[in-house]
Design a protein around this motif. Structure first.
Motif, short mmCIF file in Angstrom:
data_model
loop_
_atom_site.label_atom_id
_atom_site.label_comp_id
_atom_site.label_asym_id
_atom_site.label_seq_id
_atom_site.Cartn_x
_atom_site.Cartn_y
_atom_site.Cartn_z
N THR A 1 2.85 2.57 -1.93
CA THR A 1 2.12 3.06 -0.77
C THR A 1 0.65 2.88 -1.10
OG1 THR A 1 1.93 4.84 0.84
CG2 THR A 1 1.96 5.49 -1.49
N SER A 2 -0.24 3.41 -0.27
CA SER A 2 -1.66 3.29 -0.59
C SER A 2 -2.41 4.52 -0.10
CB SER A 2 -2.26 2.03 0.03
OG SER A 2 -2.15 2.05 1.43
N VAL A 3 -3.55 4.71 -0.72
CA VAL A 3 -4.52 5.71 -0.29
C VAL A 3 -5.69 4.91 0.25
CG1 VAL A 3 -6.11 7.49 -1.09
CG2 VAL A 3 -3.76 7.44 -1.95
N SER A 4 -6.11 5.20 1.48
CA SER A 4 -7.13 4.38 2.11
C SER A 4 -8.48 5.08 2.21
CB SER A 4 -6.68 3.92 3.49
OG SER A 4 -6.50 5.02 4.34
N ILE A 5 -9.50 4.27 2.03
CA ILE A 5 -10.89 4.64 2.29
C ILE A 5 -11.31 3.68 3.39
CG2 ILE A 5 -13.22 4.80 1.36
CD1 ILE A 5 -11.85 4.97 -1.46
N ASP A 6 -11.21 4.11 4.62
CA ASP A 6 -11.37 3.21 5.76
C ASP A 6 -10.34 2.08 5.63
OD1 ASP A 6 -13.50 4.77 6.85
OD2 ASP A 6 -14.91 3.73 5.53
N THR A 7 -10.79 0.84 5.48
CA THR A 7 -9.87 -0.29 5.37
C THR A 7 -9.65 -0.75 3.92
OG1 THR A 7 -11.70 -1.80 5.77
CG2 THR A 7 -10.37 -1.16 7.68
N LEU A 8 -10.28 -0.09 2.98
CA LEU A 8 -10.08 -0.38 1.56
C LEU A 8 -8.90 0.45 1.07
CD1 LEU A 8 -11.51 -2.10 -0.62
CD2 LEU A 8 -12.77 -0.04 -1.25
N GLN A 9 -7.94 -0.19 0.41
CA GLN A 9 -6.71 0.48 0.00
C GLN A 9 -6.60 0.55 -1.52
OE1 GLN A 9 -4.52 1.43 2.58
NE2 GLN A 9 -6.11 0.64 3.93
N GLU B 1 7.20 5.65 0.75
CA GLU B 1 6.97 4.21 0.62
C GLU B 1 6.42 3.64 1.92
OE1 GLU B 1 9.21 0.08 -0.69
OE2 GLU B 1 10.42 1.86 -0.31
N GLY B 2 5.32 2.88 1.80
CA GLY B 2 4.73 2.18 2.93
C GLY B 2 3.92 3.03 3.89
N VAL B 3 3.81 4.34 3.63
CA VAL B 3 3.05 5.22 4.53
C VAL B 3 1.74 5.58 3.84
CG1 VAL B 3 3.02 7.42 5.77
CG2 VAL B 3 5.18 6.16 5.51
N SER B 4 0.67 5.00 4.32
CA SER B 4 -0.65 5.18 3.71
C SER B 4 -1.22 6.56 4.02
CB SER B 4 -1.59 4.10 4.24
OG SER B 4 -2.85 4.22 3.63
N LEU B 5 -1.93 7.12 3.06
CA LEU B 5 -2.67 8.37 3.26
C LEU B 5 -4.15 8.05 3.25
CD1 LEU B 5 -0.79 10.74 0.78
CD2 LEU B 5 -0.41 10.48 3.23
N SER B 6 -4.91 8.77 4.05
CA SER B 6 -6.36 8.53 4.10
C SER B 6 -7.11 9.59 3.33
CB SER B 6 -6.84 8.56 5.56
OG SER B 6 -6.32 7.48 6.25
N ILE B 7 -8.13 9.15 2.62
CA ILE B 7 -9.06 10.10 2.02
C ILE B 7 -9.85 10.70 3.18
CG2 ILE B 7 -11.13 10.28 0.59
CD1 ILE B 7 -9.83 8.33 -1.32
#
Length: 163
Positions: A46-54, A101-107
């Motif tokens: 999965t990813s942690v996002s900062i705007d469009t940066l993952q 899995e595959g569900v991004s979280l945003s800072i």
């Protein structure tokens, strides 16, 4: 949702951080695909996002593996700054709720300024252009995360540029 950041000494993930000028984005090319799959742990990414940066994360271990994403260089502010001294290691981003899995979280939304130092090749982003990190860890070649128990405070990237 909160995301706590912890680190421990170790080897950085081998590979190469690339920036495609034509695609306006970062991507990481692991030196060994089998090692990357081993670090994933079997439950996916999965990813942690900062705007469009993952920041790519192992769902099982919460380990930050590398950084990727759309980040137009045309919006970077040219500025002289020093990249922090970083030690190689592992960073674990542990959310208050489990990753899926595959569900991004945003800072949480705050203004993360984008800076680039032409003379050194370092790109940096941090809230309001202030790096309040207690530690800086190189998680993969050319990828440094700055953080504290309060979470990620900065990202420093030194890519190889492609057309």
């Amino acid at each position: 949702m909160t995301i706590e950041a912890l680190w421990q000494p170790s080897n950085a993930l081998p590979g190469e951080l690339l920036y495609s000028k034509s695609e306006y984005g970062f991507r990481f090319q692991a030196a060994n695909a089998k090692e990357l799959v081993t670090n994933e742990g079997g439950r996916g990414f999965t990813s942690v996002s900062i705007d469009t940066l993952q920041i790519e994360i192992s769902v099982q271990t919460c380990r930050a593996l590398y950084v990727w994403g759309y980040e137009p260089y045309t919006s970077w502010r040219n500025e002289d700054f020093d990249a922090p001294e970083a030690r190689p290691g592992l960073v674990f981003l542990q959310p208050s709720e489990p990753y899926e899995e595959g569900v991004s979280l945003s800072i949480p939304a705050r203004h993360w300024g984008r800076r680039y130092n032409r003379s050194t090749g370092w790109f940096a982003t941090s809230p309001h252009d202030r790096d309040d990190a207690e530690w800086h860890v190189e998680i993969a070649k050319g990828i440094v995360l700055g953080g504290s128990t309060q979470g990620i405070q900065s990202v420093y990237l030194r890519p190889t540029f492609e057309d």
